[in-house]
Enzyme design. Structure first.
Site, PDB file in Angstrom:
ATOM      1  N   ASP A   1      48.668 -10.778   0.577  1.00 12.10           N
ATOM      2  CA  ASP A   1      48.494 -10.587   0.265  1.00 12.10           C
ATOM      3  C   ASP A   1      48.972 -10.950  -1.854  1.00 12.10           C
ATOM      4  O   ASP A   1      48.718  -9.258  -2.363  1.00 12.10           O
ATOM      5  CB  ASP A   1      47.017  -9.620  -0.205  1.00 12.10           C
ATOM      6  CG  ASP A   1      45.027  -9.979  -1.360  1.00 12.10           C
ATOM      7  OD1 ASP A   1      45.474 -10.706  -2.231  1.00 12.10           O
ATOM      8  OD2 ASP A   1      45.085  -8.762  -1.756  1.00 12.10           O
TER       9      ASP A   1
ATOM     10  N   ASP B   1      38.626  -9.412   2.310  1.00 14.76           N
ATOM     11  CA  ASP B   1      39.719  -8.433   1.740  1.00 14.76           C
ATOM     12  C   ASP B   1      39.093  -7.004   1.998  1.00 14.76           C
ATOM     13  O   ASP B   1      38.208  -6.617   0.550  1.00 14.76           O
ATOM     14  CB  ASP B   1      40.525  -8.734   0.650  1.00 14.76           C
ATOM     15  CG  ASP B   1      41.773  -8.263   1.055  1.00 14.76           C
ATOM     16  OD1 ASP B   1      42.380  -7.503   1.865  1.00 14.76           O
ATOM     17  OD2 ASP B   1      42.650  -7.873  -0.250  1.00 14.76           O
TER      18      ASP B   1
ATOM     19  N   ARG C   1      50.261  -8.465 -11.044  1.00 11.89           N
ATOM     20  CA  ARG C   1      49.645  -6.897 -11.177  1.00 11.89           C
ATOM     21  C   ARG C   1      49.820  -7.151 -12.616  1.00 11.89           C
ATOM     22  O   ARG C   1      48.264  -6.153 -13.322  1.00 11.89           O
ATOM     23  CB  ARG C   1      50.913  -5.830 -11.093  1.00 11.89           C
ATOM     24  CG  ARG C   1      51.141  -5.427  -9.476  1.00 11.89           C
ATOM     25  CD  ARG C   1      49.579  -4.800  -8.867  1.00 11.89           C
ATOM     26  NE  ARG C   1      49.967  -5.334  -7.768  1.00 11.89           N
ATOM     27  CZ  ARG C   1      49.102  -4.746  -6.275  1.00 11.89           C
ATOM     28  NH1 ARG C   1      47.908  -4.779  -6.586  1.00 11.89           N
ATOM     29  NH2 ARG C   1      49.642  -5.319  -5.622  1.00 11.89           N
TER      30      ARG C   1
ATOM     31  N   GLU D   1      54.285   0.057  -5.795  1.00 12.33           N
ATOM     32  CA  GLU D   1      53.584   1.785  -4.763  1.00 12.33           C
ATOM     33  C   GLU D   1      55.162   2.227  -5.172  1.00 12.33           C
ATOM     34  O   GLU D   1      55.256   3.252  -5.560  1.00 12.33           O
ATOM     35  CB  GLU D   1      53.549   1.734  -3.875  1.00 12.33           C
ATOM     36  CG  GLU D   1      51.454   1.791  -3.840  1.00 12.33           C
ATOM     37  CD  GLU D   1      50.795   1.520  -2.245  1.00 12.33           C
ATOM     38  OE1 GLU D   1      51.120   2.455  -1.922  1.00 12.33           O
ATOM     39  OE2 GLU D   1      50.792   0.408  -2.229  1.00 12.33           O
TER      40      GLU D   1
ATOM     41  N   GLN E   1      46.126  -8.625 -13.240  1.00 16.52           N
ATOM     42  CA  GLN E   1      44.687  -8.902 -12.263  1.00 16.52           C
ATOM     43  C   GLN E   1      43.855  -6.509 -13.561  1.00 16.52           C
ATOM     44  O   GLN E   1      43.207  -7.275 -13.507  1.00 16.52           O
ATOM     45  CB  GLN E   1      45.489  -7.300 -11.058  1.00 16.52           C
ATOM     46  CG  GLN E   1      44.567  -6.637 -10.278  1.00 16.52           C
ATOM     47  CD  GLN E   1      45.055  -5.808  -9.232  1.00 16.52           C
ATOM     48  OE1 GLN E   1      46.215  -5.960  -8.309  1.00 16.52           O
ATOM     49  NE2 GLN E   1      44.088  -4.900  -8.430  1.00 16.52           N
TER      50      GLN E   1
ATOM     51  N   HIS F   1      47.270   3.799  -0.134  1.00 22.80           N
ATOM     52  CA  HIS F   1      47.215   2.792  -1.095  1.00 22.80           C
ATOM     53  C   HIS F   1      46.514   3.106  -2.366  1.00 22.80           C
ATOM     54  O   HIS F   1      46.262   2.688  -3.435  1.00 22.80           O
ATOM     55  CB  HIS F   1      47.078   1.385  -0.317  1.00 22.80           C
ATOM     56  CG  HIS F   1      47.581   0.434  -1.191  1.00 22.80           C
ATOM     57  ND1 HIS F   1      48.628   0.155  -1.449  1.00 22.80           N
ATOM     58  CD2 HIS F   1      45.826  -0.389  -2.167  1.00 22.80           C
ATOM     59  CE1 HIS F   1      48.031  -1.179  -3.295  1.00 22.80           C
ATOM     60  NE2 HIS F   1      46.465  -1.234  -2.169  1.00 22.80           N
TER      61      HIS F   1
ATOM     62  N   LYS G   1      45.216 -12.548  -7.735  1.00 19.00           N
ATOM     63  CA  LYS G   1      44.531 -13.149  -6.411  1.00 19.00           C
ATOM     64  C   LYS G   1      44.805 -14.293  -5.649  1.00 19.00           C
ATOM     65  O   LYS G   1      45.122 -14.840  -3.889  1.00 19.00           O
ATOM     66  CB  LYS G   1      44.544 -11.758  -5.647  1.00 19.00           C
ATOM     67  CG  LYS G   1      45.113 -10.722  -5.836  1.00 19.00           C
ATOM     68  CD  LYS G   1      43.696  -8.897  -5.017  1.00 19.00           C
ATOM     69  CE  LYS G   1      44.765  -8.471  -5.397  1.00 19.00           C
ATOM     70  NZ  LYS G   1      45.226  -7.348  -4.289  1.00 19.00           N
TER      71      LYS G   1
ATOM     72  N   GLU H   1      51.546  -7.235  -1.551  1.00 14.59           N
ATOM     73  CA  GLU H   1      50.533  -7.089   0.271  1.00 14.59           C
ATOM     74  C   GLU H   1      50.711  -6.581   0.885  1.00 14.59           C
ATOM     75  O   GLU H   1      50.690  -7.673   1.806  1.00 14.59           O
ATOM     76  CB  GLU H   1      48.849  -6.384  -0.984  1.00 14.59           C
ATOM     77  CG  GLU H   1      48.584  -6.589  -1.708  1.00 14.59           C
ATOM     78  CD  GLU H   1      47.527  -6.432  -2.536  1.00 14.59           C
ATOM     79  OE1 GLU H   1      46.683  -5.983  -1.669  1.00 14.59           O
ATOM     80  OE2 GLU H   1      47.726  -4.742  -2.997  1.00 14.59           O
TER      81      GLU H   1
ATOM     82  N   GLU I   1      49.618  -6.297   4.747  1.00 16.16           N
ATOM     83  CA  GLU I   1      48.037  -5.992   5.381  1.00 16.16           C
ATOM     84  C   GLU I   1      48.436  -6.946   6.965  1.00 16.16           C
ATOM     85  O   GLU I   1      49.132  -7.802   6.746  1.00 16.16           O
ATOM     86  CB  GLU I   1      46.576  -6.766   4.390  1.00 16.16           C
ATOM     87  CG  GLU I   1      46.961  -6.334   2.439  1.00 16.16           C
ATOM     88  CD  GLU I   1      45.620  -6.802   2.265  1.00 16.16           C
ATOM     89  OE1 GLU I   1      44.551  -7.345   2.828  1.00 16.16           O
ATOM     90  OE2 GLU I   1      45.893  -6.897   1.260  1.00 16.16           O
TER      91      GLU I   1
ATOM     92  N   THR J   1      47.140 -16.300  -0.254  1.00 11.69           N
ATOM     93  CA  THR J   1      47.181 -15.266   0.393  1.00 11.69           C
ATOM     94  C   THR J   1      48.348 -16.034   1.891  1.00 11.69           C
ATOM     95  O   THR J   1      48.015 -16.798   2.343  1.00 11.69           O
ATOM     96  CB  THR J   1      46.183 -15.057   1.034  1.00 11.69           C
ATOM     97  OG1 THR J   1      45.178 -14.888  -0.088  1.00 11.69           O
ATOM     98  CG2 THR J   1      45.985 -14.098   2.028  1.00 11.69           C
TER      99      THR J   1
HETATM  100 CA    CA Z   1      44.571  -7.171  -1.471  1.00  8.89          CA
END
Ligand code: CA
Length: 428
Positions: free
Chosen positions: A233, A127, A237, A375, A240, A134, A253, A199, A201, A257
């Site tokens: 992904d 990744d 949080r 975000e 994390q 971001h 994570k 996420e 992506e 996925t």
């Molecule tokens: Ca990511």
């Protein structure tokens, strides 16, 4: 690169294909599907149908014929790109020729009757972190004075992810348990994540192979890009924030996925490769091993991206999914797909057909184009208010989150990536 198979006027005899938002005949993405019997096999999406590529048995080279008998795409994407271009042209001919219709029809399945599978045996998943807005927004939450670390504009940042837990769209998102420690808590606790996030992506599917110690020059990097998918992904949080120092994300994570099932090929995306926008004044030039005039001229990819959310209450009320954000990959990506492939191999790491690279979260520069909830809600401080009055900071059990992608350009037929969806289920 752009040829008759990208002609906006090309038309397929498959009902509904020409007007399909994702899969007109100009797309022809590759995937692995099954019906009630026999087992998984390779197909292409055309409108609301899947074409079993066994239909091509007598039309293609022995190399292609052998690769098409596999239940995964690895062998097909280990072949030279010219073989996949020949495959695209052969499928395009069948689906645009009325005379081929009687022979092809028995190989056409309604997509609603098909199960779609993970298209590759994924040897490795990496990744990256190329979404500069971001990276800046996340950095600001942790380091208000210095959101972007000094290496960011010199080196494409990435970490090695977990391949075993990559799953295809539709796989339930089991809320992970993990260690968390609130800033004001005296000690960590273990339990279900309370800050489950997405996420947005793009995923890059690697084609071909390089030996250990063999690099991928920047001017050859696109030769190693077989195609693209959407990639979510999923990120816890709270887990994390506690675990990430000093080695980066781990259990936050690696619980899942999600990727979209269709590989939108590099060949199909040829019209949507544009010049990489110049870097802002004052930014460093890429080091020579990452710099190439051709890559700058047509190495960037323009993909419209969006995130939608549907809550249990919305579904019960008959409400359509709510769009949370939308943007374009060109506004988000500081490094091109070619640059991340080149960089990955530049130390001698071998990449193989079916390896998966995530771009990193693709957020635009302005409000409304964020690629993650953390975000959108400024770390949970500014909740999202949905049209039915519900409030979300992060994902609740039962929430269904979808990523959406379309490539659009004047003069060309728009093509889409298909679904990349997951519904959250309670921690066991
Ligand atoms: Ca990511």
């Amino acid at each position: 690169m752009i040829d008759h198979s990208h002609d906006a006027a090309a038309s397929s005899w498959v009902p509904g294909a020409d007007a399909h938002p994702d899969f007109p005949v100009q797309n022809l993405p590759l995937g692995v599907f099954s019906t009630s019997d026999p087992g998984p096999r390779i197909g292409t999406a055309i409108g609301d149908h899947v074409l079993d590529l066994a239909v091509l048995a007598s039309d293609v080279s022995p190399l292609l014929r052998a690769a098409l008998t596999e239940p995964l795409l690895n062998a097909l994407f280990a072949l030279p790109a010219g073989e996949r271009l020949a495959l695209r042209h052969a499928v395009f001919a069948l689906l645009t020729s009325d005379t081929a219709r009687p022979r092809v029809l028995p190989f056409l399945h309604r997509m609603a009757d098909c199960t779609l599978h993970l298209p590759f045996r994924i040897g490795d998943y990496t990744d990256f972190y190329v979404g500069i807005h971001h990276a800046t927004a996340i950095g600001r939450l942790f380091r208000p004075d210095a959101p972007l670390l000094p290496n960011y504009k010199h080196v494409p940042i990435g970490y090695h992810g977990r391949a075993s837990s990559v799953r295809v769209s539709g796989t339930p998102v089991i809320r992970p348990r993990g260690q968390t420690k609130a800033p004001d808590a005296g000690a960590p606790a273990h339990g279900p994540s309370q800050r489950l996030d997405c996420e947005l992506e793009l995923g890059v599917w690697i084609a071909g192979d390089n030996a250990l110690g063999e690099t991928v020059p920047i001017d050859r990097a696109w030769d190693r890009i077989g195609g693209f998918c959407l990639l979510n992904d999923w990120s816890a949080r709270d887990i994390q924030a506690w675990e990430y120092q000093p080695l980066g994300p781990f259990l936050a994570k690696n619980f899942l996925t999600t990727v979209s099932p269709w590989v939108v090929t590099a060949e199909a995306l040829a019209p949507f490769r544009l010049a990489q926008p110049p870097r802002p004044a004052g930014d460093p030039a890429p080091l020579p091993y990452l710099a190439d005039a051709g890559e700058q001229a047509h190495g960037a990819l323009s993909i419209d991206l969006a995130i939608t959310l549907s809550t249990p209450a919305m579904r019960e009320g008959g409400l359509a999914p709510q769009r949370l954000a939308s943007g374009n990959s060109m506004d988000a990506m500081y490094w091109t797909p070619g640059q991340i492939v080149c960089h990955h191999a530049s130390g001698g790491c071998d990449l193989h057909a079916g390896d998966l690279l995530g771009t990193g979260t693709l957020s635009g520069p302005q409000a409304g184009s964020e690629g993650s909830l953390i975000e959108m809600t400024k770390g949970g401080a500014q909740p999202i208010v949905l049209p039915n009055g519900e409030v979300r900071r992060f994902l609740d059990d039962g929430d269904e989150l979808a990523l959406v992608a379309h490539a659009r350009r004047d003069g060309y037929r728009a093509i889409g990536f298909g679904p990349c969806v997951g519904r959250v289920v309670a921690a066991p």
